[in-house]
Structures are given as C-alpha cells and as structure tokens.
Design a protein around this motif. Structure first.
Motif, PDB file in Angstrom:
ATOM      1  N   ASN A 174       0.956  -1.159  -0.091  1.00 46.29           N
ATOM      2  CA  ASN A 174      -0.042   0.222  -0.119  1.00 46.29           C
ATOM      3  C   ASN A 174       0.675   1.401  -0.086  1.00 46.29           C
ATOM      4  OD1 ASN A 174      -1.669  -1.822   0.485  1.00 46.29           O
ATOM      5  ND2 ASN A 174      -2.812  -0.820   2.313  1.00 46.29           N
ATOM      6  N   CYS A 175       1.939   1.316   0.847  1.00 52.27           N
ATOM      7  CA  CYS A 175       2.534   2.701   1.218  1.00 52.27           C
ATOM      8  C   CYS A 175       3.442   3.180   0.115  1.00 52.27           C
ATOM      9  CB  CYS A 175       2.923   2.698   2.580  1.00 52.27           C
ATOM     10  SG  CYS A 175       4.434   1.495   2.703  1.00 52.27           S
ATOM     11  N   ARG A 176       4.018   2.423  -0.537  1.00 54.12           N
ATOM     12  CA  ARG A 176       5.023   2.463  -1.679  1.00 54.12           C
ATOM     13  C   ARG A 176       6.384   3.324  -1.202  1.00 54.12           C
ATOM     14  NH1 ARG A 176       2.640  -0.910  -4.660  1.00 54.12           N
ATOM     15  NH2 ARG A 176       4.012  -0.220  -6.350  1.00 54.12           N
ATOM     16  N   MET A 177       6.693   3.157   0.148  1.00 51.86           N
ATOM     17  CA  MET A 177       7.796   3.794   0.715  1.00 51.86           C
ATOM     18  C   MET A 177       8.802   2.887   0.654  1.00 51.86           C
ATOM     19  SD  MET A 177       8.178   6.340   2.523  1.00 51.86           S
ATOM     20  CE  MET A 177       9.973   7.281   2.914  1.00 51.86           C
ATOM     21  N   CYS A 178       8.740   1.531   0.237  1.00 47.89           N
ATOM     22  CA  CYS A 178      10.036   0.658  -0.040  1.00 47.89           C
ATOM     23  C   CYS A 178      10.438   0.708  -1.422  1.00 47.89           C
ATOM     24  CB  CYS A 178       9.321  -0.518   0.617  1.00 47.89           C
ATOM     25  SG  CYS A 178       8.359  -1.471  -0.387  1.00 47.89           S
ATOM     26  N   LEU A 179       9.981   1.499  -2.186  1.00 45.76           N
ATOM     27  CA  LEU A 179      10.501   1.612  -3.798  1.00 45.76           C
ATOM     28  C   LEU A 179      11.714   1.569  -3.765  1.00 45.76           C
ATOM     29  CD1 LEU A 179       7.927   4.361  -5.084  1.00 45.76           C
ATOM     30  CD2 LEU A 179       7.864   1.884  -5.265  1.00 45.76           C
ATOM     31  N   VAL A 180      12.331   0.901  -4.830  1.00 48.42           N
ATOM     32  CA  VAL A 180      13.839   0.712  -5.307  1.00 48.42           C
ATOM     33  C   VAL A 180      13.863   0.544  -6.783  1.00 48.42           C
ATOM     34  CG1 VAL A 180      14.374  -0.619  -3.061  1.00 48.42           C
ATOM     35  CG2 VAL A 180      13.645  -1.852  -5.205  1.00 48.42           C
ATOM     36  N   SER A 181      14.970   0.738  -7.119  1.00 55.65           N
ATOM     37  CA  SER A 181      15.235   0.715  -8.626  1.00 55.65           C
ATOM     38  C   SER A 181      15.690  -0.692  -8.923  1.00 55.65           C
ATOM     39  CB  SER A 181      16.222   1.913  -8.912  1.00 55.65           C
ATOM     40  OG  SER A 181      16.752   1.816 -10.336  1.00 55.65           O
ATOM     41  N   MET A 182      15.504  -1.122  -9.957  1.00 57.13           N
ATOM     42  CA  MET A 182      15.585  -2.549 -10.472  1.00 57.13           C
ATOM     43  C   MET A 182      15.953  -2.475 -11.938  1.00 57.13           C
ATOM     44  SD  MET A 182      13.867  -6.061 -10.296  1.00 57.13           S
ATOM     45  CE  MET A 182      12.539  -5.957 -11.629  1.00 57.13           C
ATOM     46  N   GLU A 183      17.309  -2.905 -12.430  1.00 57.77           N
ATOM     47  CA  GLU A 183      17.670  -2.930 -13.660  1.00 57.77           C
ATOM     48  C   GLU A 183      16.747  -3.521 -14.584  1.00 57.77           C
ATOM     49  OE1 GLU A 183      21.491  -5.069 -15.075  1.00 57.77           O
ATOM     50  OE2 GLU A 183      22.170  -3.319 -14.402  1.00 57.77           O
ATOM     51  N   ARG A 184      16.589  -2.977 -15.679  1.00 57.01           N
ATOM     52  CA  ARG A 184      15.431  -3.234 -16.749  1.00 57.01           C
ATOM     53  C   ARG A 184      14.007  -3.178 -16.490  1.00 57.01           C
ATOM     54  NH1 ARG A 184      19.762  -7.211 -17.060  1.00 57.01           N
ATOM     55  NH2 ARG A 184      18.193  -8.934 -16.347  1.00 57.01           N
ATOM     56  N   ALA A 185      13.691  -2.880 -15.264  1.00 62.68           N
ATOM     57  CA  ALA A 185      12.505  -2.440 -14.838  1.00 62.68           C
ATOM     58  C   ALA A 185      12.015  -1.084 -15.501  1.00 62.68           C
ATOM     59  CB  ALA A 185      12.242  -2.612 -13.487  1.00 62.68           C
ATOM     60  N   PRO A 186      10.875  -0.932 -15.958  1.00 64.18           N
ATOM     61  CA  PRO A 186      10.452   0.253 -16.599  1.00 64.18           C
ATOM     62  C   PRO A 186       9.885   1.137 -15.620  1.00 64.18           C
ATOM     63  CG  PRO A 186       8.689  -1.045 -16.818  1.00 64.18           C
ATOM     64  CD  PRO A 186       9.907  -2.070 -16.190  1.00 64.18           C
ATOM     65  N   LYS A 187       9.622   0.842 -14.290  1.00 63.35           N
ATOM     66  CA  LYS A 187       9.390   2.091 -13.325  1.00 63.35           C
ATOM     67  C   LYS A 187       9.971   1.502 -12.083  1.00 63.35           C
ATOM     68  CE  LYS A 187       4.675   0.008 -12.725  1.00 63.35           C
ATOM     69  NZ  LYS A 187       3.307   0.411 -12.900  1.00 63.35           N
ATOM     70  N   PRO A 188       9.976   2.201 -10.765  1.00 59.38           N
ATOM     71  CA  PRO A 188      10.512   1.550  -9.649  1.00 59.38           C
ATOM     72  C   PRO A 188       9.550   0.338  -9.198  1.00 59.38           C
ATOM     73  CG  PRO A 188      10.192   3.870  -9.595  1.00 59.38           C
ATOM     74  CD  PRO A 188       9.606   3.663 -10.813  1.00 59.38           C
ATOM     75  N   ILE A 189      10.258  -0.576  -8.377  1.00 56.14           N
ATOM     76  CA  ILE A 189       9.243  -1.532  -7.805  1.00 56.14           C
ATOM     77  C   ILE A 189       9.150  -1.422  -6.062  1.00 56.14           C
ATOM     78  CG2 ILE A 189      10.253  -2.872  -9.766  1.00 56.14           C
ATOM     79  CD1 ILE A 189      11.977  -4.408  -7.653  1.00 56.14           C
ATOM     80  N   ALA A 190       8.013  -1.942  -5.765  1.00 55.79           N
ATOM     81  CA  ALA A 190       7.568  -2.157  -4.232  1.00 55.79           C
ATOM     82  C   ALA A 190       8.501  -3.531  -3.836  1.00 55.79           C
ATOM     83  CB  ALA A 190       6.092  -2.099  -4.250  1.00 55.79           C
ATOM     84  N   SER A 191       9.511  -3.220  -3.358  1.00 54.45           N
ATOM     85  CA  SER A 191      10.314  -4.249  -2.934  1.00 54.45           C
ATOM     86  C   SER A 191       9.665  -5.264  -1.907  1.00 54.45           C
ATOM     87  CB  SER A 191      11.636  -3.717  -2.173  1.00 54.45           C
ATOM     88  OG  SER A 191      11.330  -2.843  -1.156  1.00 54.45           O
ATOM     89  N   CYS A 192       8.719  -4.834  -1.092  1.00 54.14           N
ATOM     90  CA  CYS A 192       8.050  -5.584  -0.003  1.00 54.14           C
ATOM     91  C   CYS A 192       7.221  -6.796  -1.181  1.00 54.14           C
ATOM     92  CB  CYS A 192       6.877  -4.797   0.718  1.00 54.14           C
ATOM     93  SG  CYS A 192       5.555  -4.166  -0.176  1.00 54.14           S
ATOM     94  N   ALA A 193       6.741  -6.149  -2.253  1.00 54.49           N
ATOM     95  CA  ALA A 193       5.636  -7.313  -2.972  1.00 54.49           C
ATOM     96  C   ALA A 193       6.464  -8.101  -3.943  1.00 54.49           C
ATOM     97  CB  ALA A 193       4.664  -6.608  -3.555  1.00 54.49           C
ATOM     98  N   MET A 194       7.883  -7.812  -4.363  1.00 56.10           N
ATOM     99  CA  MET A 194       8.426  -8.496  -5.402  1.00 56.10           C
ATOM    100  C   MET A 194       9.092  -9.633  -4.752  1.00 56.10           C
ATOM    101  SD  MET A 194       9.309  -8.284  -8.735  1.00 56.10           S
ATOM    102  CE  MET A 194       8.667  -6.702  -9.415  1.00 56.10           C
ATOM    103  N   PRO A 195       8.817 -10.839  -5.336  1.00 55.78           N
ATOM    104  CA  PRO A 195       9.652 -11.847  -5.135  1.00 55.78           C
ATOM    105  C   PRO A 195      10.924 -11.790  -5.680  1.00 55.78           C
ATOM    106  CG  PRO A 195       7.870 -12.680  -6.555  1.00 55.78           C
ATOM    107  CD  PRO A 195       7.783 -11.147  -6.269  1.00 55.78           C
ATOM    108  N   VAL A 196      11.912 -12.463  -5.098  1.00 53.77           N
ATOM    109  CA  VAL A 196      13.424 -12.454  -5.443  1.00 53.77           C
ATOM    110  C   VAL A 196      13.418 -13.261  -6.703  1.00 53.77           C
ATOM    111  CG1 VAL A 196      14.511 -11.791  -3.517  1.00 53.77           C
ATOM    112  CG2 VAL A 196      14.269 -14.319  -4.181  1.00 53.77           C
ATOM    113  N   ALA A 197      14.383 -13.079  -7.907  1.00 56.41           N
ATOM    114  CA  ALA A 197      14.710 -13.863  -8.932  1.00 56.41           C
ATOM    115  C   ALA A 197      16.090 -13.804  -8.971  1.00 56.41           C
ATOM    116  CB  ALA A 197      13.920 -13.255 -10.137  1.00 56.41           C
TER     117      ALA A 197
END
Length: 689
Positions: free
Chosen positions: A44-67
């Motif tokens: 919800n809060c989007r405070m955990c945004l981080v930058s991921m290479e090749r991603a078109p926009k910032p990602i919410a790190s709390c909801a993104m599983p590692v790969a």
C-alpha cells in the motif's frame, strides 16, 4: 538458491523471499509502513520503492519476489527522490499532533520523516478530518492520523481470525473502521496498537499517561495464563504503566493477549500493603513481628498431620519451594498446588506437559481437543492452531462444547464417553489420527478437574499411544495438557503435592469441614470454596484482597509478579524468569522471604538466606530448574487410572476470559471488557442466568 546484486554486492538468498527482505539481509535499510513480517503483503504505502535494472519503473520491494540475476539499487538519487515524494504524500493529511500523540517517541512515521521528509510543505488545501471509530474499551482511535497501511485489517482477518475491520470509501474518502460500528471482539485486539505505525490506534487505558522515554523497561514473563508470554514491563516510579510483548518465536511470537496487556491496572488496586491479624472477628493492621508471632503462637504444638498448605495459580516456584520445606519441617504431608482438583499425575512429567511445544503445533497434521476452549484458556496456543489450520493439511476435532475457535474444526459432540471409543479405535476421528504423520491431542485441564478426571487422563494416554502420537525415536510427542495456571507445572515439578499419607485439595477442604485440619496456609490460593474453611486457623499470603484474604485469620502481604525476581514454568515445561520492575507497596515483601522469616519465628529455620540459595534448592529438588528458556523433553510413562468415564458434558474451566485471577478481577479495564464482551454476549444469547 537465487543470486542477486544489491548495491553492487552479490548475495544469495532463500527462494520465496521478497526483495525487501533480501536487501535487509544484505545490510541495506529499506523504509516501510505497510509491510510486516507476520502479515500478508499489501504493497500500500510505496515507501519501499527501489530501482531494479531493466524494470520500466520503480518496484515495491515488499511485494516483489526475488529472482536470479536481479540487480537492485536502494540508495540512488532517484530512489531518494521517490521516497521523499511518497513521504510528502503521506504527510498531506497527517495532523501535526506529535506534541500530544501517545505514539510520540515510538512512531515509525516520525522516524522516517526525519530521514525522508522535506523541511517544508507544498500542500495548501485544508487537511481532511475523520471522525473517531468505536473499537471498544481497549483501543483509542485518532483516525485523522491514519495513513491506510491496513496492518490492523490484515491482523484482524489473518491472525486474530475476526474479520471485523475494513476500509470504506475510496481515495481521499477512504476510512478504516469496524464494519458494524462496534468493538473488536478479539482477545488479541490490543496487538493492533503495536502494529499501527502512526498514532491512529493507541492504548485507551494508557492514553496520556506517560512518554516512552520516561519509563523504566524490564524484560519479564506473563503469569496471567500458563503460556509464559514474553513481555516488557514499562514502569514509572512505583507504578506499572503498561505491558508490551517481547519477541519469542517459540512462545508468543510478538503477540500477547488483551488480559496480559491491559490487566496491569489491577496491580495498584485492592492491594495488601501491610500485615493483618484477626481480633474479635475483625482483621486489624499489625506489624510484621505481631503477624508472624500470631502464626507461630497459634501453630505451636499442632500436630503436622493437622496442618495443610495450598498454593494458588500465581505462586512462583521459589515461594512454593519455601512453603514445601516449611511444611516438611512441621511434619505435614498435606499440601497441594492443584487447587482446582485436577487429577494430574506428578509421578510422570510427560503426563502434565504440553509436550509438542507451542511452536511444535506448526509441525502437526491432525489434532484432537478434549474438553478445552483454547481461545480463552490460552489465546496464544489458539493462535498457533489457527496459523497451522490456515496453512492447510491440518484436521482439528473438538470433543467438548461448540465454541468459536476462529478456524474450522470438526465438532465431535460433547459426550465424554466418546473417549473410550477413540481409545479402542472405533471412533471415526481415531482413524484420522492414525492416518496422520504427526498427530497430537490437547487435553484441557477442566476435563481433569472432574471426579472422573483420572479415567479421562488414562483414556487420553491410551489414545495417544494407540494412534501413534508417541514416537520417542524421532522426538515427537503429541500428548499435551493445556494448563490455565502459571504456577501449576512449577508446583508439580518441585513436588508441591501430597506426601505419603497426605491429603490433596479436596481432602484438605473436607478435613477442614470435619475438624480434622486445624491450620491451613494459603499461598495466594483464592479459587477454592472458602466456606469450607469454617473451623481451621487460616493464614493467607498474597498480594490482593481477594477471597483468601477475606477468610484469613492472619494476612501476610506478598509481592505481585512484577515486583519480584521469580521463577515460573509454562504449560510446555519451559522454565522462565520473571524480573522485578517495581518494588512491592508499603510493607509487602517478596514471598520466599516472608516464609523464611516465618520459619525463624516458628523455630524451624529454613536453610537459605538469598535468592540464589533458594534457586539452588529448586535445582536440588528437580534438575529441570537448572536450565532456563529451554523446553526439556520428558520421558513417557504410564499414568492415569483406568475407570468409567461419566456422561456429564465437558465444561471449560473459564467462563470469563477477562477475570480469572486476583489481578484481573480488580482491574477496571477488565471490568469494562467484561461488560462490553462477556455480559453483552450473554444477554444476546440468553445465557446470563
């Protein structure tokens, strides 16, 4: 396992982790409001945004599983700008309440605003206002402060099992509320106060009482049930201001029940703060010398067989050890810590422990509950059962009254005779237990307090053996007794039970009625029928003016659990240390010291002068006391007495969760909870007598 690069450092993490967890494992700090390790992911809060290479926009790190192969950057100028922007949006409608907010000093929003907030605001419109919600007598709401993280909603639905909170409206008009505009009906509701990252949900009894930095903080354990929840006692001067949970994954995770959290106001009401001696039918104040002398004079020359002692539900192990040694010195075998009359077998430790352990519930795949309501008898145990049930592959059968356990179970009726069929393998649920890889049973202590309790204990043992619950080779023991008294397991471990030819609780009361018992020592024992103590000389040692003090001829004021360094043993056999947070009021003293002084006055001086020596005596009586904070497996044996099981339905030992002991019975907060939850429910169901 996936490998990813975080801020130029390659790390290898467990599959299934989120990017946020991987970043923290790599040492990068990620701000967050909505994410919590024990709640479902919301994003919800989007405070955990981080930058991921090749991603078109910032990602919410709390909801993104590692790969595998991810490249994450957590501290670039772009990420910093994103976080400042999110923080600016969060503060658009947040009021400037910090000087008067109870969350001040412990507020996630305050802390993160210092790191990511701007030094000015650009929003010129009026801030929105939200009217307060009714969440009961325990939770004070300031919903204008809410940032819609939805932690409280997810806790109520996923953890507590009472889906009574939700969001209404959209956008700027969104509000968190209870659906029916009434109090949250969960015995764990106070945990939303800890979860709230801002001051929207605060403690109503603690409101405007103190600032966090004013409080002394003492790590201790709870004794208002037998779970042994790890707590932190916050005090100011001589007053306990609040109780908070401590993290312990093996016991209470990071939750505590509402009684544990809020009954602490009972510690300052109706206290015994000086000795009393009954003169001309009235209890009158006395000095310690007068009170101890009155006991010594009255018991002088009384034969040991005519003296008895009972230990109450909140007694610590040191005081029970001292009282047992005193009774032994007087030649009395009449002592018992089972004031409810439960037919527990002290000869076999596995017969009275929660052998599976609380954390071990998560490894079970089938469970039989016998004559218990774990939701009220041990809310943290019920929480683990619910957690395991939600994971799937866990069948629960309940032989007892139909109650709401917050998860689905198979009702097996309330006919105690079904135990015999299960033991013989003729009951359908016995087949479920036999098919399970790790079956368990939970035997409520209320089922053992019946006249046929010994037969029920024997039948439960037979069920455990016949259905494969006891497998000592692989360390699995599925036989469990669920206690409700913090003192019970410790008393059984140190042998506070009748000696050779001694009387148990029922026999002591019967002997008192018939004039065969001349003196009874009550160590905080308030749950017995005081009317049956008509004739004997009664000494009451305790901390509250409860039933025992009203009947006593001599009252010796002791210390409550927050006022002494003491040992307790939980229902799973875990030896734990409670610690002194505040000093006892007035002339009250620590319990083992009172018994040591009394032994002096009676001419049978106990052989210890310090707490360390008393604890050495505990270890001498039973080696389990030598290891703390660890569950020691107990050897299996034969216990219980085979016999006929009556047809009287099971009745759980607790009919009001909020008032079970001398502390909670005088708590104003628990009285409000009783009026709000228990009495209202009884009126609605027509069970109020």
């Amino acid at each position: 396992m996936p490998k990813l690069t975080i801020d130029g450092i390659e790390v290898e993490v467990e599959p299934g982790m989120t990017v946020l967890q991987a970043c923290e494992q790599a040492g990068a700090e990620i701000p967050r409001f909505c994410f919590h390790e024990r709640l479902a992911i919301a994003g919800n809060c989007r405070m955990c945004l981080v930058s991921m290479e090749r991603a078109p926009k910032p990602i919410a790190s709390c909801a993104m599983p590692v790969a595998d192969g991810m490249v994450i950057r957590t501290n670039t100028p772009e990420v910093q700008k994103m976080r400042k922007g999110v923080m600016e949006f969060l503060l658009i409608n947040h009021p400037l309440d910090c000087p008067i907010c109870d969350q001040g000093g412990e507020c996630d929003l305050q802390d993160q605003a210092m790191a990511y907030g701007l030094d000015h605001g650009r929003y010129l419109d009026n801030k929105r206002a939200v009217e307060e919600k009714n969440m009961g007598p325990l939770i004070k709401t300031f919903m204008t402060r809410c940032i819609h993280c939805t932690r409280c909603i997810r806790f109520a639905e996923d953890v507590a099992g009472v889906p009574e909170l939700g969001a209404i409206g959209r956008g700027e008009h969104m509000e968190i509320t209870t659906y029916m505009e009434r109090a949250m009906t969960s015995e764990l509701s106070g945990n939303v106060i800890d979860l709230c990252p801002v001051g929207a949900l605060t403690s109503a009894p603690y409101a405007f009482g103190a600032r966090s930095w004013e409080l002394g903080k003492t790590e201790s354990v709870d004794v208002l049930d037998a779970v042994g929840s790890n707590i932190r006692v916050d005090s100011r001067g001589p007053v306990v201001m609040r109780i908070l949970p401590r993290l312990n994954d093996d016991v209470n995770e990071e939750w505590i029940s509402d009684k544990t959290r809020f009954a602490c106001d009972g510690l300052k009401r109706q206290r015994l703060d000086q000795p009393y001696v009954r003169r001309d039918g009235r209890l009158e104040p006395a000095t310690w010398a007068q009170a101890l002398g009155a006991v010594a004079d009255r018991m002088k020359g009384v034969d040991g067989s005519r003296v008895a002692a009972l230990a109450g539900d909140l007694a610590d192990c040191e005081s029970m050890m001292a009282l047992k040694d005193l009774m032994t010195a007087l030649g009395s075998p009449n002592l018992d810590c089972r004031q409810d009359g439960a037919k527990l077998d002290p000869a076999c430790r596995a017969a009275y422990l929660f052998n599976t352990t609380i954390a071990g519930i998560e490894d079970a795949d089938a469970c039989l509950v016998i004559g218990a309501n774990p939701r009220w008898e041990a809310p943290l145990v019920n929480l683990r059962l619910r957690k395991r049930a939600l994971a799937g592959g866990f069948t629960v059968g309940v032989l007892g009254p139909e109650v709401d356990l917050t998860f689905n179970y198979r009702g097996l009726g309330n006919e105690p005779g079904a135990l015999a069929a299960m033991a013989a393998g003729d009951h359908p649920f016995a087949k479920v237990l036999k098919r399970a890889q790790r079956p368990m049973l939970i035997l409520g202590v209320g089922a053992l307090a019946r006249p046929d309790g010994a037969a029920i204990l024997a039948a439960a043992r037979q069920i455990a053996e016949e259905t494969g619950m006891i497998r000592e080779k692989d360390g699995w023991n599925g036989f469990n007794v669920l206690h409700v008294a913090a003192a019970r397991v410790g008393g059984l471990d140190l042998g506070f039970v009748p000696g050779t030819g001694g009387r148990d609780t029922e026999a002591i009361l019967q002997g008192a009625t018939q004039g065969e018992i001349e003196a009874v020592y009550l160590l905080g024992a308030d749950e017995i029928d005081m009317a049956r103590l008509g004739g004997p000389f009664v000494v009451y040692q305790g901390h509250h003016g409860d039933a025992g003090a009203g009947r006593a001829d001599v009252v010796l004021p002791g210390a409550a659990y927050t006022e002494k360094n003491a040992t307790y043993v939980s229902t799973e056999g875990r030896v734990q240390l409670g610690r002194l947070a505040v000093f006892p009021p007035g002339e009250a003293r620590q319990d083992w010291k009172i018994l040591r002084a009394l032994s002096d006055a009676m001419g049978v001086t106990l052989p210890y002068d310090s707490l360390g020596e008393v604890r050495a005596r505990l270890v001498e009586s039973n080696p389990v006391f030598s290891v703390t904070e660890t569950v020691q497996a107990a050897s299996w044996g034969s216990f219980g007495t085979a016999g006929e099981i009556g047809s009287v339905p099971f009745v759980p030992p607790i009919d009001n969760f909020y008032m079970t002991d001398p502390i909670s019975r005088v708590s104003e907060t628990m009285a409000e909870c009783t009026a709000t939850f228990v009495q209202t429910t009884q009126r609605m169901t027509g069970t109020d007598g």
